[in-house]
Design a protein around this motif. Structure first.
Motif, PDB file in Angstrom:
ATOM      1  N   ASN A   1       0.854  -0.987  -0.128  1.00 29.07           N
ATOM      2  CA  ASN A   1       0.115  -0.048  -0.334  1.00 29.07           C
ATOM      3  C   ASN A   1       0.915   1.219   0.215  1.00 29.07           C
ATOM      4  N   ALA A   2       2.238   1.521  -0.300  1.00 23.11           N
ATOM      5  CA  ALA A   2       2.711   2.100  -0.414  1.00 23.11           C
ATOM      6  C   ALA A   2       2.574   3.550  -1.867  1.00 23.11           C
ATOM      7  N   GLY A   3       3.014   4.163  -1.643  1.00 24.82           N
ATOM      8  CA  GLY A   3       2.657   5.378  -2.560  1.00 24.82           C
ATOM      9  C   GLY A   3       3.955   5.453  -3.484  1.00 24.82           C
ATOM     10  N   MET A   4       3.564   7.289  -4.041  1.00 26.40           N
ATOM     11  CA  MET A   4       4.740   7.128  -4.949  1.00 26.40           C
ATOM     12  C   MET A   4       5.804   7.304  -4.543  1.00 26.40           C
ATOM     13  N   THR A   5       7.270   6.979  -5.397  1.00 27.97           N
ATOM     14  CA  THR A   5       8.747   6.691  -3.697  1.00 27.97           C
ATOM     15  C   THR A   5      10.018   7.697  -5.516  1.00 27.97           C
ATOM     16  N   PRO A   6      10.624   9.100  -4.719  1.00 26.26           N
ATOM     17  CA  PRO A   6      11.888   8.365  -6.208  1.00 26.26           C
ATOM     18  C   PRO A   6      12.540   7.365  -5.941  1.00 26.26           C
ATOM     19  N   GLN A   7      11.533   6.047  -6.963  1.00 30.40           N
ATOM     20  CA  GLN A   7      13.215   5.194  -6.738  1.00 30.40           C
ATOM     21  C   GLN A   7      14.484   5.871  -7.097  1.00 30.40           C
ATOM     22  N   TRP A   8      14.524   6.745  -8.516  1.00 31.42           N
ATOM     23  CA  TRP A   8      15.456   7.229  -8.849  1.00 31.42           C
ATOM     24  C   TRP A   8      14.917   8.370  -9.847  1.00 31.42           C
ATOM     25  N   TRP A   9      15.347   9.452  -9.783  1.00 27.62           N
ATOM     26  CA  TRP A   9      14.643  10.543 -10.204  1.00 27.62           C
ATOM     27  C   TRP A   9      14.191  10.635 -11.952  1.00 27.62           C
ATOM     28  N   GLY A  10      14.786   9.558 -12.383  1.00 24.62           N
ATOM     29  CA  GLY A  10      14.468   9.494 -13.846  1.00 24.62           C
ATOM     30  C   GLY A  10      14.855  10.755 -14.712  1.00 24.62           C
ATOM     31  N   ILE A  11      15.065   9.629 -16.278  1.00 22.76           N
ATOM     32  CA  ILE A  11      16.261  10.760 -17.149  1.00 22.76           C
ATOM     33  C   ILE A  11      16.108  12.431 -17.221  1.00 22.76           C
ATOM     34  N   LEU A  12      14.353  12.675 -16.846  1.00 24.13           N
ATOM     35  CA  LEU A  12      14.227  14.005 -16.972  1.00 24.13           C
ATOM     36  C   LEU A  12      14.721  14.844 -15.099  1.00 24.13           C
ATOM     37  N   GLY A  13      14.164  13.852 -14.758  1.00 23.77           N
ATOM     38  CA  GLY A  13      15.105  14.525 -13.191  1.00 23.77           C
ATOM     39  C   GLY A  13      16.100  15.083 -12.642  1.00 23.77           C
ATOM     40  N   LEU A  14      17.407  13.550 -13.524  1.00 24.87           N
ATOM     41  CA  LEU A  14      18.599  13.813 -13.608  1.00 24.87           C
ATOM     42  C   LEU A  14      19.346  15.374 -14.417  1.00 24.87           C
ATOM     43  N   ILE A  15      18.082  15.180 -15.053  1.00 21.69           N
ATOM     44  CA  ILE A  15      18.410  16.608 -16.177  1.00 21.69           C
ATOM     45  C   ILE A  15      18.550  17.707 -15.336  1.00 21.69           C
ATOM     46  N   GLY A  16      17.032  18.018 -14.462  1.00 20.70           N
ATOM     47  CA  GLY A  16      16.711  18.565 -13.674  1.00 20.70           C
ATOM     48  C   GLY A  16      17.699  19.133 -12.946  1.00 20.70           C
ATOM     49  N   TRP A  17      18.612  18.617 -11.914  1.00 19.45           N
ATOM     50  CA  TRP A  17      19.300  18.446 -10.549  1.00 19.45           C
ATOM     51  C   TRP A  17      20.956  18.788 -11.638  1.00 19.45           C
ATOM     52  N   ALA A  18      21.093  18.855 -12.864  1.00 19.14           N
ATOM     53  CA  ALA A  18      22.626  18.769 -13.156  1.00 19.14           C
ATOM     54  C   ALA A  18      22.524  20.261 -13.702  1.00 19.14           C
ATOM     55  N   TYR A  19      20.902  20.302 -14.175  1.00 22.61           N
ATOM     56  CA  TYR A  19      20.600  22.431 -14.661  1.00 22.61           C
ATOM     57  C   TYR A  19      20.453  22.799 -13.444  1.00 22.61           C
ATOM     58  N   LEU A  20      19.852  22.491 -12.283  1.00 20.74           N
ATOM     59  CA  LEU A  20      19.835  23.390 -11.360  1.00 20.74           C
ATOM     60  C   LEU A  20      21.481  23.725 -10.876  1.00 20.74           C
ATOM     61  N   ILE A  21      22.619  23.131 -10.713  1.00 18.96           N
ATOM     62  CA  ILE A  21      23.377  23.011 -10.150  1.00 18.96           C
ATOM     63  C   ILE A  21      24.204  23.845 -10.683  1.00 18.96           C
ATOM     64  N   ALA A  22      24.832  23.919 -12.678  1.00 14.79           N
ATOM     65  CA  ALA A  22      25.465  24.338 -13.780  1.00 14.79           C
ATOM     66  C   ALA A  22      25.176  26.039 -13.837  1.00 14.79           C
ATOM     67  N   SER A  23      23.768  26.176 -13.356  1.00  9.73           N
ATOM     68  CA  SER A  23      22.712  26.990 -13.639  1.00  9.73           C
ATOM     69  C   SER A  23      23.055  27.906 -12.889  1.00  9.73           C
ATOM     70  N   VAL A  24      23.440  27.907 -11.638  1.00 10.34           N
ATOM     71  CA  VAL A  24      23.876  28.447 -10.270  1.00 10.34           C
ATOM     72  C   VAL A  24      25.233  28.970 -10.074  1.00 10.34           C
ATOM     73  N   ILE A  25      25.744  28.028 -10.558  1.00 13.29           N
ATOM     74  CA  ILE A  25      26.985  28.339 -11.356  1.00 13.29           C
ATOM     75  C   ILE A  25      27.480  29.512 -11.789  1.00 13.29           C
ATOM     76  N   TYR A  26      26.782  29.506 -13.308  1.00 15.24           N
ATOM     77  CA  TYR A  26      27.073  30.127 -14.668  1.00 15.24           C
ATOM     78  C   TYR A  26      26.716  31.335 -13.747  1.00 15.24           C
ATOM     79  N   ILE A  27      25.123  31.328 -13.511  1.00 15.83           N
ATOM     80  CA  ILE A  27      24.582  32.984 -13.518  1.00 15.83           C
ATOM     81  C   ILE A  27      25.592  33.786 -11.805  1.00 15.83           C
ATOM     82  N   ALA A  28      26.168  32.506 -11.288  1.00 14.25           N
ATOM     83  CA  ALA A  28      27.569  33.198 -10.206  1.00 14.25           C
ATOM     84  C   ALA A  28      27.762  34.041 -11.388  1.00 14.25           C
ATOM     85  N   SER A  29      28.948  33.001 -12.186  1.00 10.84           N
ATOM     86  CA  SER A  29      30.445  33.340 -12.820  1.00 10.84           C
ATOM     87  C   SER A  29      29.321  34.477 -13.826  1.00 10.84           C
ATOM     88  N   CYS A  30      28.621  35.019 -14.044  1.00 12.21           N
ATOM     89  CA  CYS A  30      27.996  36.321 -14.762  1.00 12.21           C
ATOM     90  C   CYS A  30      29.268  37.657 -13.871  1.00 12.21           C
TER      91      CYS A  30
END
Length: 401
Positions: free
Chosen positions: A170-199
């Motif tokens: 009777n478990a609900g949804m779980t982040p078994q893994w982030w999925g391809i789009l989720g992994l892209i989301g995390w990588a985009y977040l980290i890299a974008s923060v670094i890039y914006i700071a580098s501006c």
């Protein structure tokens, strides 16, 4: 603030690279269900020290995300957005990718269909319908009431689907893994923060150095967390469990750096002359890192990340000189729908397969389940998806996070 001056036109070579990558992603995803094909047409297992072209598809998309970041960021600055507003936009976009990724993962595995009120195929179709309602690009002529109503309906729909989902015990949804789009989301977040700071760096060259150093730090963090893996420290264990995010973000930064080398006004002449130097340095680092870690896409090792950046640099260089320098552009039309509407093209196969499963139709005939016939089928399927994507794009259906 050191910013990138954008041309009004799209960059065709980046579009072509993006379109080719999405096309190949659809092809290899379908190919994954085909038996009796060469090993070089499959993902290598995690423990095998090496990579195939299939293991390059995901990092190529990460790399292209990085190439687009300077243009997308500058477009928001040009509209008058503050740094805080740009950070907010990046955060919301990353959250959307992670959310869709987790929903897609749970639609593929972890469910107990007999315990659910509706079939998983219908659940999946409704999930994608909600995604389209929330993140579609609505015509400007449409009433704000209808636009906001559609988005609210999509949000409510995802909440209802979250409540309807059932897994074992009777478990609900779980982040078994982030999925391809989720992994892209995390990588985009980290890299974008670094890039914006580098501006905020005083010169384009200093920005480039900052980005290079940041990418190397991310790879060093992977080695550090891998060395202390298993320590009974919750924060470190969580970071170690998601260690691939660091190498994924480093790949995104590789794309950012190459984009600046080719298109930043302050680095334009410098960049194209030093493209070969950058590519050579990445190659050297890739072989050095290979001495300390195996090449593994599943484990997201630094050597895999660096070899991926190396191959992406080479591929983009070839596309750039063919498309932008020598103006050989007629062949680019095939990849146009995936270039301008990549997220829609990516999810179309999942929508189609869920729809057919709901009505009890199997898409791929038995004859095409193995060997050369299966390879031909997968290639034709990718072209078919591209044509559907092109048609829907012409009708005005676009996903925009």
């Amino acid at each position: 603030m050191n910013q990138l001056a954008l041309a009004a036109r799209r960059i065709l070579s980046i579009d072509v690279f993006r379109g080719m990558t999405i096309f190949t992603m659809v092809f290899v995803n379908e190919l994954a269900g085909i038996s009796n094909i060469p090993q070089w047409m499959k993902h290598y297992p995690a423990q095998v020290d090496g990579m195939t072209f299939v293991d390059l598809v995901f990092p190529a998309f990460l790399f292209i995300v990085g190439m687009s970041i300077p243009f997308a960021t500058q477009a928001r600055f040009s509209k008058g957005d503050s740094t805080q507003e740009v950070f907010k936009h990046v955060g919301l976009r990353s959250l959307a990718l992670i959310l869709i990724g987790v929903f897609m993962v749970n639609a593929e595995s972890g469910y107990l269909e007999e315990a659910m009120v509706i079939p998983i195929s219908l659940w999946t179709l409704l999930m994608f319908a909600c995604v389209l309602l929330i993140w579609s690009h609505y015509p400007k002529s449409l009433s704000p009431v209808l636009v906001n109503g559609g988005k609210i309906l999509g949000v409510v729909g995802l909440l209802v689907l979250w409540g309807l989902y059932r897994g074992p015990d009777n478990a609900g949804m779980t982040p078994q893994w982030w999925g391809i789009l989720g992994l892209i989301g995390w990588a985009y977040l980290i890299a974008s923060v670094i890039y914006i700071a580098s501006c905020h760096c005083p010169t384009p060259l200093w920005q480039l150095i900052t980005l290079l150093a940041s990418a190397l730090v991310l790879l060093a963090i992977f080695f550090l967390l891998d060395a202390i893996k298993g320590q009974d420290i919750p924060i470190l264990q969580t970071l170690a469990d998601n260690n691939g995010n660091h190498t994924h973000a480093a790949i995104v930064l590789g794309g950012v750096i190459l984009s600046l080398l080719f298109y930043h006004p302050g680095l334009h002449s410098f960049g194209q002359q030093h493209y070969f130097i950058f590519t050579s340095v990445v190659g050297l680092l890739a072989f050095i890192s290979w001495e300390f870690s195996p090449i593994s896409k599943i484990w997201a090792t630094p050597s895999w990340a660096l070899f991926s950046v190396l191959f992406c640099c080479i591929i983009f260089g070839l596309i750039y000189w063919l498309v932008d320098v020598y103006q050989k552009q007629a062949w680019c039309k095939l990849f146009e729908p995936a270039a301008v509407n990549p997220l829609l093209v990516y999810i179309l196969p999942y929508i189609l397969l869920s729809l057919l499963a709901l009505v009890g139709i199997r898409l791929r005939p038995e004859f095409f389940n193995a060997g050369i016939a299966g390879i031909i089928w997968s290639f034709g399927f990718a072209i078919f998806i591209m044509l559907i994507g092109a048609g829907l794009t012409r009708l005005g259906l676009r996903l925009k996070l």
